[in-house]
Design a protein around this motif. Structure first.
Motif, mmCIF file in Angstrom:
data_model
loop_
_atom_site.group_PDB
_atom_site.id
_atom_site.type_symbol
_atom_site.label_atom_id
_atom_site.label_comp_id
_atom_site.label_asym_id
_atom_site.label_seq_id
_atom_site.Cartn_x
_atom_site.Cartn_y
_atom_site.Cartn_z
ATOM 1 N N PHE A 250 -37.989 23.918 -16.749
ATOM 2 C CA PHE A 250 -38.595 24.679 -17.848
ATOM 3 C C PHE A 250 -37.978 24.331 -19.206
ATOM 4 C CE2 PHE A 250 -38.973 28.370 -20.651
ATOM 5 C CZ PHE A 250 -40.351 28.575 -20.610
ATOM 6 N N TYR A 251 -36.658 24.272 -19.272
ATOM 7 C CA TYR A 251 -35.991 24.099 -20.571
ATOM 8 C C TYR A 251 -35.735 22.631 -20.909
ATOM 9 C CZ TYR A 251 -35.279 29.122 -20.561
ATOM 10 O OH TYR A 251 -35.472 30.487 -20.546
ATOM 11 N N LYS A 252 -35.777 21.760 -19.882
ATOM 12 C CA LYS A 252 -35.519 20.341 -20.091
ATOM 13 C C LYS A 252 -34.276 20.115 -20.963
ATOM 14 C CE LYS A 252 -40.315 18.930 -19.397
ATOM 15 N NZ LYS A 252 -40.606 20.187 -18.674
ATOM 16 N N PRO A 253 -33.131 20.586 -20.493
ATOM 17 C CA PRO A 253 -31.909 20.515 -21.302
ATOM 18 C C PRO A 253 -31.418 19.074 -21.485
ATOM 19 C CG PRO A 253 -31.397 21.241 -19.076
ATOM 20 C CD PRO A 253 -32.893 21.193 -19.179
ATOM 21 N N ASN A 254 -30.542 18.906 -22.475
ATOM 22 C CA ASN A 254 -30.011 17.571 -22.743
ATOM 23 C C ASN A 254 -29.001 17.150 -21.675
ATOM 24 O OD1 ASN A 254 -27.439 18.734 -23.386
ATOM 25 N ND2 ASN A 254 -28.170 19.178 -25.460
ATOM 26 N N LYS A 255 -28.513 15.930 -21.795
ATOM 27 C CA LYS A 255 -27.619 15.353 -20.782
ATOM 28 C C LYS A 255 -26.330 16.155 -20.630
ATOM 29 C CE LYS A 255 -25.443 10.963 -19.520
ATOM 30 N NZ LYS A 255 -25.225 9.541 -19.934
ATOM 31 N N LYS A 256 -25.781 16.632 -21.728
ATOM 32 C CA LYS A 256 -24.533 17.398 -21.689
ATOM 33 C C LYS A 256 -24.701 18.694 -20.880
ATOM 34 C CE LYS A 256 -21.249 19.809 -24.698
ATOM 35 N NZ LYS A 256 -20.932 20.178 -26.113
ATOM 36 N N VAL A 257 -25.810 19.384 -21.103
ATOM 37 C CA VAL A 257 -26.067 20.633 -20.382
ATOM 38 C C VAL A 257 -26.310 20.350 -18.902
ATOM 39 C CG1 VAL A 257 -27.659 22.581 -20.147
ATOM 40 C CG2 VAL A 257 -26.949 21.808 -22.425
ATOM 41 N N ARG A 258 -27.096 19.312 -18.613
ATOM 42 C CA ARG A 258 -27.364 18.972 -17.211
ATOM 43 C C ARG A 258 -26.069 18.647 -16.465
ATOM 44 N NH1 ARG A 258 -32.565 17.247 -15.466
ATOM 45 N NH2 ARG A 258 -34.183 17.639 -17.020
ATOM 46 N N LYS A 259 -25.190 17.924 -17.132
ATOM 47 C CA LYS A 259 -23.913 17.549 -16.508
ATOM 48 C C LYS A 259 -23.072 18.785 -16.218
ATOM 49 C CE LYS A 259 -19.897 14.534 -17.195
ATOM 50 N NZ LYS A 259 -19.244 13.559 -18.127
ATOM 51 N N ALA A 260 -23.023 19.696 -17.184
ATOM 52 C CA ALA A 260 -22.236 20.923 -17.003
ATOM 53 C C ALA A 260 -22.830 21.796 -15.905
ATOM 54 C CB ALA A 260 -22.162 21.699 -18.321
ATOM 55 N N ARG A 261 -24.160 21.893 -15.850
ATOM 56 C CA ARG A 261 -24.802 22.704 -14.821
ATOM 57 C C ARG A 261 -24.625 22.087 -13.433
ATOM 58 N NH1 ARG A 261 -27.167 27.078 -15.741
ATOM 59 N NH2 ARG A 261 -28.017 27.007 -13.620
ATOM 60 N N LYS A 262 -24.623 20.767 -13.365
ATOM 61 C CA LYS A 262 -24.396 20.111 -12.073
ATOM 62 C C LYS A 262 -22.978 20.397 -11.584
ATOM 63 C CE LYS A 262 -26.556 16.508 -10.741
ATOM 64 N NZ LYS A 262 -27.136 15.172 -10.457
ATOM 65 N N ARG A 263 -22.028 20.436 -12.508
ATOM 66 C CA ARG A 263 -20.646 20.773 -12.127
ATOM 67 C C ARG A 263 -20.572 22.195 -11.585
ATOM 68 N NH1 ARG A 263 -18.530 20.114 -16.710
ATOM 69 N NH2 ARG A 263 -18.149 17.876 -16.509
ATOM 70 N N THR A 264 -21.269 23.125 -12.255
ATOM 71 C CA THR A 264 -21.308 24.511 -11.774
ATOM 72 C C THR A 264 -21.949 24.579 -10.390
ATOM 73 O OG1 THR A 264 -21.458 25.372 -14.022
ATOM 74 C CG2 THR A 264 -22.185 26.829 -12.252
ATOM 75 N N LEU A 265 -23.040 23.823 -10.209
ATOM 76 C CA LEU A 265 -23.717 23.807 -8.919
ATOM 77 C C LEU A 265 -22.787 23.286 -7.826
ATOM 78 C CD1 LEU A 265 -26.283 24.122 -7.212
ATOM 79 C CD2 LEU A 265 -26.954 21.812 -7.940
ATOM 80 N N TYR A 266 -22.019 22.239 -8.134
ATOM 81 C CA TYR A 266 -21.086 21.691 -7.150
ATOM 82 C C TYR A 266 -20.076 22.751 -6.704
ATOM 83 C CZ TYR A 266 -17.039 19.297 -5.254
ATOM 84 O OH TYR A 266 -15.991 18.947 -4.455
ATOM 85 N N TYR A 267 -19.522 23.475 -7.663
ATOM 86 C CA TYR A 267 -18.520 24.478 -7.300
ATOM 87 C C TYR A 267 -19.144 25.676 -6.577
ATOM 88 C CZ TYR A 267 -14.925 21.858 -9.699
ATOM 89 O OH TYR A 267 -14.043 20.864 -10.045
#
Length: 587
Positions: A250-267
């Motif tokens: 929905f929000y199509k976030p930038n690369k920095k946000v996607r990277k941070a969210r992927k880190r949260t998802l991993y944890y």
């Protein structure tokens, strides 16, 4: 239930005025918490009317009964819906539609049935802000996280007052849901969109409609643990994946946000995997491990290499310092012409004598040498029983005093402070190797804070909802995030602690040997913490890279450590209670 009538609340509002705020409260099987939640609404002191909209989603416990009791007492303030069929489990949006239909006022506030508000001025403060700032779409505040299994409170955030950007809100939760107030018109716009239906997504959407203001004042309690929302870490791992996919679409976030969210998802995957392993749920553990590997492969590999590398690096460094201090020469103590003399004091006993020379060598080999290193021993210990490796260090400046009564770890401060009243006393332990900057860092802190205790290693006391100190094992160990004095700091002796000259009055009854022996014989850190609290003596944390010094590799030290009883067998909590009884205060 709060001790005020509906008429008392309404009498403070303008006559015949329409409510300005709808408070949304959804509840399901929260009989232990729902009364606290509703009480938090009713204590609000406002110059405008508000309405409380409670939706019970077919609770099977006494939640609905409790809500009905409040509804009967406050019929003109509380609006309710009691479902006969659980709407949340349908996953078709019915819950959102029903609850949103109850909210008809200019502003919306939210508090789930297992959370609560604690500040009676919360609503008034936030309405004032949004009324004065039409360019803002949401006002949020800080809150406490209450861990229901331990009763421990932690601030949700340590952020200062500020505005949050869209990207910051997409990366992670910045404030508790129970803290928000926002404009209803933006809620209606949000519901018209095909946006993900969860809190972080909603706050992000509101950031596209106006600014997001955050106030660090604590005004709510957000519960975590068994019996409340979000208690299942396995389920949350999958929910986090769903949320992450929805935000990306929905929000199509930038690369920095996607990277941070992927880190949260991993944890979140990792947390769920650990929970599954703890529950011996091998099926879910395998599924979540595969998700970590397949969906976040680089983070998985990085974490694996880091954890293994950290283990072997730590092991190597410990071995290195043990070998180094066993063979290195030691300089003789010299007068450094300090304005205040510094005495390093420690105590030991025969079972630990075999490696004691390593500790003392590290104390003599400081970048700022102390004036003396004094070893206090029980008077029953003969110098003939002290190893030659330790006795030889007397030529380098070590002083050995076998004059003490058997007061266990208290020996290291009790005699030094009285024998050297004009000196700053640094107490250390007898089972670790100290970094070269131990004395210099403590002395530097003392020069800046001459009336305070300075400590390289500190713990932070955990508090309950009423401010009481919680069990020792719930405290924040090595609280390196604290950079200045705080009432919840307790100095921990193993890191090295400096006490200014004459900071304690040894004529007080709590320094009588029989009192120490009776109340807190094996926990000197706890005893001194209570004395510091009684005398309003602050504790200042000393920034350093090694709050816990290098361990000495000797199994005897591990077997004889007081930590075995005080921490692992909860003896510290027994000592804390005895100190409460003696001093008449809590930490």
């Amino acid at each position: 239930m709060v001790n005020c009538s509906e008429q008392e609340i309404i009498s403070k509002w303008p006559p015949k005025a329409e409510p300005l705020v709808s408070i949304r409260c959804t509840a399901f099987n929260q009989e232990d918490y729902i009364a606290d939640c509703i009480d938090g609404f009713l204590i609000q002191k406002t110059n405008f009317p508000f309405e409380i909209c409670i939706h019970d989603d077919a609770s099977t416990d006494k939640t609905a009964t409790i809500i009905r009791e409040y509804e009967a007492k406050y019929p003109n303030i509380i609006k309710t819906i009691y479902e006969k069929e659980n709407q949340w489990s349908k996953k078709d949006g019915s819950l959102t539609r029903i609850v949103s239909g109850m909210l008809t006022r200019k502003y919306i506030a939210i508090c789930e049935g297992d959370d609560c508000w604690t500040d009676p001025h919360k609503l008034q403060r936030q309405v004032n802000f949004l009324e004065a700032h039409p360019d803002y779409s949401l006002s949020a505040e800080n809150g406490y996280i209450l861990f229901t299994e331990t009763g421990v409170l932690r601030p949700f955030s340590n952020e200062p007052e500020r505005d949050f950007s869209l990207d910051e809100l997409l990366i992670k939760r910045r404030f508790p849901t129970a803290s928000v107030l926002f404009r209803r018109k933006h809620l209606l716009e949000y519901l018209e969109q095909d946006a993900p239906r969860f809190d972080t997504s909603q706050w992000a959407f509101l950031a596209t409609k106006g600014k997001i203001h955050y106030d660090p004042v604590i005004s709510s309690v957000y519960r975590r643990g068994s019996g409340v929302t979000e208690n299942n870490r396995i389920r949350w791992a999958y929910t986090s994946e769903e949320f992450n996919n929805g935000i990306n679409q929905f929000y199509k976030p930038n690369k920095k946000v996607r990277k941070a969210r992927k880190r949260t998802l991993y944890y979140d995957y990792k947390s769920g995997w650990k929970a599954a392993k703890a529950q011996k749920n091998s099926k879910e553990a395998r599924k979540l491990l595969l998700r970590m590997i397949s969906k976040t492969p680089f983070l998985f590999l990085h974490d694996l290499i880091k954890s293994k590398g950290s283990y072997y690096t730590k092991k190597f460094i410990t071995k290195y310092w043990n070998i180094r201090y066993s063979i290195m020469p030691v300089p003789k103590l010299r007068n450094n012409k300090k304005n205040t003399p510094v005495i390093v004091s420690l105590t030991s006993y025969p079972a630990r004598f075999n490696t004691l020379h390593l500790v003392i060598k590290s104390l003599l080999n400081q970048d700022l040498q102390p004036d003396k290193v004094v070893l206090y021993l029980d008077k029953t210990v003969s110098l003939e029983n002290v190893p030659s490796k330790v006795l030889k260090l007397q030529k380098k400046g070590l002083v050995i005093r076998n004059i003490c009564d058997d007061i266990k770890p208290h020996k290291k401060y009790f005699y030094a402070m009285q024998e050297y009243p004009d000196a700053a006393i640094i107490t250390v332990d007898d089972d670790v190797i100290y970094a070269k900057d131990t004395v210099s860092s403590l002395y530097s802190s003392f020069l800046k804070n001459p009336e305070a205790v300075s400590a390289r290693r500190i713990h932070q006391i955990s508090r309950g909802l009423n401010g009481e100190s919680m069990p020792y094992n719930t405290w924040t160990q090595e609280a390196t995030h604290l950079k200045k004095g705080d009432k919840d700091i307790v100095s921990i002796g193993i890191g090295g602690v400096l006490y200014p000259p004459k900071i304690f009055d040894f004529s007080k009854p709590y320094f009588q040997l029989k009192t120490i022996i009776e109340y807190c014989l094996k926990a000197d850190d706890i005893w001194l913490a209570f004395i510091e609290r009684v005398n309003n003596i602050p504790v200042c944390p000393v920034p350093n890279k090694l709050p816990h010094p290098y361990k000495i590799t000797d199994p005897v030290l591990k077997e004889t450590a007081l930590r075995n009883q005080n921490v692992f067998e909860n003896q510290n909590d027994i000592y804390i209670q005895k100190c409460r009884d003696y001093f008449g205060i809590d930490l």
